[in-house]
Write a protein that holds these residues in place. Structure first.
Motif, PDB file in Angstrom:
ATOM      1  N   GLU A  52       0.833  -1.206   0.000  1.00 14.33           N
ATOM      2  CA  GLU A  52       0.000   0.000   0.000  1.00 14.33           C
ATOM      3  C   GLU A  52       0.866   1.254   0.000  1.00 14.33           C
ATOM      4  O   GLU A  52       0.646   2.188  -0.764  1.00 14.33           O
ATOM      5  CB  GLU A  52      -0.912  -0.012   1.222  1.00 14.33           C
ATOM      6  CG  GLU A  52      -1.838   1.176   1.292  1.00 14.33           C
ATOM      7  CD  GLU A  52      -2.436   1.365   2.679  1.00 14.33           C
ATOM      8  OE1 GLU A  52      -2.515   0.377   3.434  1.00 14.33           O
ATOM      9  OE2 GLU A  52      -2.791   2.506   2.996  1.00 14.33           O
TER      10      GLU A  52
ATOM     11  N   LYS B 274      -5.065  -1.351   0.815  1.00 11.51           N
ATOM     12  CA  LYS B 274      -5.558  -0.790   2.073  1.00 11.51           C
ATOM     13  C   LYS B 274      -6.705  -1.635   2.614  1.00 11.51           C
ATOM     14  O   LYS B 274      -6.732  -1.979   3.799  1.00 11.51           O
ATOM     15  CB  LYS B 274      -6.033   0.663   1.860  1.00 11.51           C
ATOM     16  CG  LYS B 274      -6.425   1.346   3.150  1.00 11.51           C
ATOM     17  CD  LYS B 274      -6.613   2.826   2.947  1.00 11.51           C
ATOM     18  CE  LYS B 274      -7.270   3.461   4.168  1.00 11.51           C
ATOM     19  NZ  LYS B 274      -6.753   2.937   5.426  1.00 11.51           N
TER      20      LYS B 274
ATOM     21  N   ALA C 109       2.623   1.699  -3.333  1.00 14.07           N
ATOM     22  CA  ALA C 109       1.683   2.174  -4.345  1.00 14.07           C
ATOM     23  C   ALA C 109       1.360   3.644  -4.142  1.00 14.07           C
ATOM     24  O   ALA C 109       1.234   4.401  -5.110  1.00 14.07           O
ATOM     25  CB  ALA C 109       0.415   1.331  -4.312  1.00 14.07           C
ATOM     26  N   ALA C 110       1.254   4.076  -2.874  1.00 18.25           N
ATOM     27  CA  ALA C 110       0.940   5.484  -2.606  1.00 18.25           C
ATOM     28  C   ALA C 110       2.046   6.391  -3.128  1.00 18.25           C
ATOM     29  O   ALA C 110       1.781   7.425  -3.743  1.00 18.25           O
ATOM     30  CB  ALA C 110       0.737   5.695  -1.109  1.00 18.25           C
TER      31      ALA C 110
ATOM     32  N   GLN D 118      -1.827   2.461 -10.043  1.00 15.52           N
ATOM     33  CA  GLN D 118      -1.243   2.694  -8.722  1.00 15.52           C
ATOM     34  C   GLN D 118      -2.304   3.044  -7.693  1.00 15.52           C
ATOM     35  O   GLN D 118      -2.266   2.560  -6.563  1.00 15.52           O
ATOM     36  CB  GLN D 118      -0.172   3.784  -8.784  1.00 15.52           C
ATOM     37  CG  GLN D 118       1.029   3.453  -9.643  1.00 15.52           C
ATOM     38  CD  GLN D 118       1.711   2.156  -9.273  1.00 15.52           C
ATOM     39  OE1 GLN D 118       1.529   1.626  -8.179  1.00 15.52           O
ATOM     40  NE2 GLN D 118       2.477   1.602 -10.185  1.00 15.52           N
ATOM     41  N   SER D 119      -3.268   3.877  -8.086  1.00  9.17           N
ATOM     42  CA  SER D 119      -4.253   4.261  -7.076  1.00  9.17           C
ATOM     43  C   SER D 119      -5.195   3.094  -6.774  1.00  9.17           C
ATOM     44  O   SER D 119      -5.592   2.913  -5.621  1.00  9.17           O
ATOM     45  CB  SER D 119      -5.015   5.518  -7.476  1.00  9.17           C
ATOM     46  OG  SER D 119      -5.396   5.469  -8.798  1.00  9.17           O
TER      47      SER D 119
ATOM     48  N   MET E 107      -3.347   0.877  -4.445  1.00 13.38           N
ATOM     49  CA  MET E 107      -3.283   1.439  -3.100  1.00 13.38           C
ATOM     50  C   MET E 107      -4.592   1.156  -2.343  1.00 13.38           C
ATOM     51  O   MET E 107      -4.575   0.704  -1.199  1.00 13.38           O
ATOM     52  CB  MET E 107      -3.020   2.933  -3.167  1.00 13.38           C
ATOM     53  CG  MET E 107      -2.720   3.546  -1.827  1.00 13.38           C
ATOM     54  SD  MET E 107      -2.604   5.315  -1.908  1.00 13.38           S
ATOM     55  CE  MET E 107      -4.315   5.760  -1.886  1.00 13.38           C
TER      56      MET E 107
ATOM     57  N   THR F 263      -8.561   9.373  -7.009  1.00 14.88           N
ATOM     58  CA  THR F 263      -7.872   8.217  -6.429  1.00 14.88           C
ATOM     59  C   THR F 263      -8.817   7.039  -6.216  1.00 14.88           C
ATOM     60  O   THR F 263      -8.434   5.893  -6.384  1.00 14.88           O
ATOM     61  CB  THR F 263      -7.245   8.621  -5.081  1.00 14.88           C
ATOM     62  OG1 THR F 263      -6.519   9.817  -5.294  1.00 14.88           O
ATOM     63  CG2 THR F 263      -6.318   7.561  -4.568  1.00 14.88           C
TER      64      THR F 263
END
Lengths: 141, 286
Positions: free
Chosen positions: B25, B247, B28-29, B239-240, B243, B178
């Motif tokens: 996570e 999460k 990725a952020a 990527q988002s 993430m 996002t």
């Protein structure tokens, strides 16, 4: 005040320059071009060269572009650069570095591909071993 | 206390998974921020490109490129942009589901379909699904370069020029924010332009070296820019989405651990109670 023309230089990976200029110089595949405000509409193919922007009062900025397209409208000049870096930053070492990196990346991709193939072969081999193992157990049992 | 021991190992394994997902996570952020910046950096070029093409449509060019003319559709090309890696939630499968609906419609109209694929996920999917894949590009990395895409785009444009395919679409995930990415399919070729007939004056460009060469180059660059932008945008989406997925995976692991901990405590307590009652009843028997 001198007449000015709006100049935008952009490449696919970012904006490079935007501002007002008295004169823009670029090299098309046919030869050197000088563009003053109120130039007739023009589309030209640029060769790898320098684009110079005369901002007036002695300010001259230059940008190296590796080819691209120039569009001229009476009050607007747009340079669509293929890949452009600032001419001041362009030294031999950086160019060599970029080339080396590119080659390394290519080699890396090769390795990645090999890895994927090796993985596929490995999983196949494991499956075969497992099958043999099972056969053996059946025979013994 | 065999049951308790099993639960304990289960908790430990979930904790390991949780560690991995929370690390992913965070990675990725960090990557998402960069990918979004990259996406913003490509916008000026695409905008300028669009305005030049807009000017071109107002002009009366002496040469009309094949790329700008509509023709009867028999075979369609799709450029499909996907991610190279998984574990990014439903990002790729949403895109594919959206595409399947569209492809079915084309099949019903007897249109044949060719694919150009960017990213390993789509490659794997269309290998299973079937269909003619005429080109692919994978492993573009986090910072894709336009040079990596030129080949793929060229294959499609060549097929269009030689008359093999009559229309080209690009399919990718559009970055909204996002939390939200929407699958979208856009027409690339022929360039959808409105022909405005009521122009004030008749004008054309001066071309250097000549109109055909300049316009062909310009339109190719335009298509390349659009494909590049969709690849970069898909990267930011990837990527988002990853993430967000990681999460929720981390949160779920936390929930599972809490639940298991409770069960473990109960099992432990029950074992102790049982032992005590055995001792007490043993003592009473003596």
């Amino acid at each position: 005040m001198a007449m000015t023309i709006h100049v935008d230089i952009v490449s696919a990976e970012g904006e490079i320059y935007s501002g007002l200029a008295e004169m823009v110089y670029a090299s098309s595949v046919m030869g050197e071009l000088g563009i003053a405000p109120r130039h007739a509409p023009l589309l030209a193919q640029l060769k790898p060269s320098e684009v110079r922007v005369d901002e007036g009062s002695g300010g001259m900025k230059s940008f190296y572009i590796s080819g691209g397209i120039l569009e001229v409208q009476p009050h607007l000049v747009t340079v669509l650069a293929d890949t452009a870096v600032r001419a001041a930053d362009l030294d031999e070492a950086a160019a060599m570095e970029a080339k080396r990196r590119a080659e390394e990346m290519l080699a890396g991709q090769q390795a990645d591909f090999e890895y994927a193939r090796a993985q596929a072969e490995l999983s196949e081999a494991v499956a075969q071993l497992r099958a043999i193992d099972r056969l053996r157990k059946v025979k013994q049992g | 206390m065999a049951g308790a021991k099993e639960i304990r190992t289960q908790i430990a394994s979930i904790q390991n998974t949780q560690k991995i997902t929370s690390a992913m996570e965070m990675v990725a952020a960090a990557k998402m921020r960069k990918a979004q910046q990259r996406m913003l950096a490509t916008r000026p070029y695409a905008e300028k490109m669009r305005s030049v093409i807009g000017h071109l449509q107002l002009a009366h060019p002496e040469y009309r490129a094949a790329i700008m003319r509509e023709r009867e559709v028999r075979r369609i090309g799709y450029i499909i942009v996907s991610s190279d890696r998984g574990l990014c939630g439903g990002l790729n499968s949403n895109l594919f589901r959206h595409l399947m609906r569209e492809l079915k419609e084309h099949r019903n109209q007897d249109h044949e379909i060719d694919f150009c694929i960017i990213g390993t996920k789509a490659l794997a999917f269309f290998r299973r699904f079937g269909g003619r894949v005429i080109a692919h590009a994978t492993h573009l990395g986090d910072a894709p370069h336009i040079e990596d895409l030129i080949g793929t785009v060229k294959v499609m444009l060549n097929a269009f020029e030689s008359g093999e395919i009559d229309r080209v679409y690009v399919a990718y995930n559009r970055f909204v924010n996002t939390m939200t990415q929407t699958p979208s399919v856009e027409q690339l070729v022929p360039i959808a332009g409105e022909q405005d007939e009521k122009l004030k004056h008749h004008w054309d460009y001066i071309y250097e070296p000549d109109s055909k060469e300049v316009l062909d180059t310009l339109l190719t660059r335009y298509i390349e820019a659009l494909v590049y932008q969709s690849v970069v945008e898909n990267g930011a989406c990837e990527q988002s989405a990853r993430m967000v997925a990681m999460k929720s995976a981390t949160d779920n692991a936390g929930g599972l651990i809490d639940e298991l901990q409770l069960i473990y405590n109960k099992a432990r307590q029950a074992a102790i109670t049982q032992e005590i009652s055995e001792i007490v009843s043993g003592a009473a028997a003596v």
